[in-house]
Design a protein around this motif. Structure first.
Motif, PDB file in Angstrom:
ATOM      1  N   GLN A   3      -5.343  10.961  -2.461  1.00 50.51           N
ATOM      2  CA  GLN A   3      -5.100  10.949  -3.902  1.00 50.51           C
ATOM      3  C   GLN A   3      -5.267  12.333  -4.518  1.00 50.51           C
ATOM      4  OE1 GLN A   3      -6.242   6.424  -4.927  1.00 50.51           O
ATOM      5  NE2 GLN A   3      -7.740   7.880  -5.513  1.00 50.51           N
ATOM      6  N   PRO A  35      -1.347   9.768  -7.168  1.00 49.59           N
ATOM      7  CA  PRO A  35      -2.278   8.651  -6.940  1.00 49.59           C
ATOM      8  C   PRO A  35      -1.808   7.735  -5.815  1.00 49.59           C
ATOM      9  CG  PRO A  35      -0.918   8.189  -8.833  1.00 49.59           C
ATOM     10  CD  PRO A  35      -0.578   9.594  -8.397  1.00 49.59           C
ATOM     11  N   SER A  36      -2.767   7.060  -5.220  1.00 47.28           N
ATOM     12  CA  SER A  36      -2.470   6.033  -4.226  1.00 47.28           C
ATOM     13  C   SER A  36      -2.537   4.680  -4.914  1.00 47.28           C
ATOM     14  CB  SER A  36      -3.481   6.108  -3.090  1.00 47.28           C
ATOM     15  OG  SER A  36      -3.371   7.343  -2.424  1.00 47.28           O
ATOM     16  N   ARG A  37      -1.867   3.692  -4.304  1.00 52.52           N
ATOM     17  CA  ARG A  37      -1.823   2.372  -4.925  1.00 52.52           C
ATOM     18  C   ARG A  37      -1.990   1.255  -3.886  1.00 52.52           C
ATOM     19  NH1 ARG A  37       1.825   5.511  -7.644  1.00 52.52           N
ATOM     20  NH2 ARG A  37       1.719   5.445  -9.911  1.00 52.52           N
ATOM     21  N   ILE A  38      -2.686   0.233  -4.316  1.00 55.18           N
ATOM     22  CA  ILE A  38      -2.703  -1.031  -3.581  1.00 55.18           C
ATOM     23  C   ILE A  38      -2.314  -2.097  -4.601  1.00 55.18           C
ATOM     24  CG2 ILE A  38      -4.061  -2.745  -2.343  1.00 55.18           C
ATOM     25  CD1 ILE A  38      -5.919  -0.553  -1.428  1.00 55.18           C
ATOM     26  N   ILE A  39      -1.251  -2.802  -4.319  1.00 56.60           N
ATOM     27  CA  ILE A  39      -0.792  -3.886  -5.197  1.00 56.60           C
ATOM     28  C   ILE A  39      -0.953  -5.190  -4.432  1.00 56.60           C
ATOM     29  CG2 ILE A  39       1.172  -4.879  -6.434  1.00 56.60           C
ATOM     30  CD1 ILE A  39       2.256  -1.988  -6.697  1.00 56.60           C
ATOM     31  N   VAL A  90       0.842  -1.201   0.000  1.00 50.00           N
ATOM     32  CA  VAL A  90       0.000   0.000   0.000  1.00 50.00           C
ATOM     33  C   VAL A  90       0.875   1.247   0.000  1.00 50.00           C
ATOM     34  CG1 VAL A  90      -1.704   1.323   1.321  1.00 50.00           C
ATOM     35  CG2 VAL A  90      -1.839  -1.165   1.272  1.00 50.00           C
ATOM     36  N   SER A 126       2.529   4.097   4.066  1.00 51.96           N
ATOM     37  CA  SER A 126       2.948   2.858   3.402  1.00 51.96           C
ATOM     38  C   SER A 126       2.734   1.672   4.325  1.00 51.96           C
ATOM     39  CB  SER A 126       4.431   2.922   3.027  1.00 51.96           C
ATOM     40  OG  SER A 126       4.644   3.963   2.117  1.00 51.96           O
ATOM     41  N   THR A 163       3.040  10.140   2.560  1.00 53.67           N
ATOM     42  CA  THR A 163       2.603   8.853   2.048  1.00 53.67           C
ATOM     43  C   THR A 163       2.553   7.849   3.189  1.00 53.67           C
ATOM     44  OG1 THR A 163       3.576   9.288  -0.113  1.00 53.67           O
ATOM     45  CG2 THR A 163       3.097   6.995   0.420  1.00 53.67           C
TER      46      THR A 163
END
Length: 108
Positions: free
Chosen positions: A93, A98-102, A8, A62, A60
């Motif tokens: 965001q 942008p924010s990310r979830i992988i 995240v 994380s 951010t």
């Protein structure tokens, strides 16, 4: 059984419009289960002192989590956020950040 690696990166910004120290807290959730956080599930993502009212602050949040879901059905992962103080605006965001979830499935 398989595990899911959850990565995240959540971009958080807010404007503290009070003269109090403000806190942004986040948690990572699988369906309805909190999988990252302490105590009630919330983890401190950003803290701004009372010395800087009316200024925008960004950071951010994380998290790297190795999740062990017991289900083989489709799952939904999300990040939730909250602000501790009234009178503070929180944005996720914002702009071109942008924010990310992988999610990566890891075999046994």
């Amino acid at each position: 059984s398989s595990k899911v690696l959850v990565l995240v990166a959540l971009n958080v910004s807010f404007i503290n419009q009070t003269n109090n120290t403000s806190y942004v807290q986040c948690q990572v959730v699988r369906d309805t289960t909190v999988i990252q956080g302490t105590g009630t599930g919330w983890t401190l993502a950003l803290q701004v002192s009372a010395a800087s009212p009316d200024q925008e602050h960004a950071q951010t949040f994380s998290a790297n989590i190795l999740d062990s879901p017991s289900s083989t059905s489709a799952l939904t992962y999300k990040v939730q956020g909250q602000i501790e103080n009234a009178g503070t605006n929180i944005l996720f965001q914002r702009g071109s950040y942008p924010s990310r979830i992988i999610l990566m499935e890891v075999g046994a």
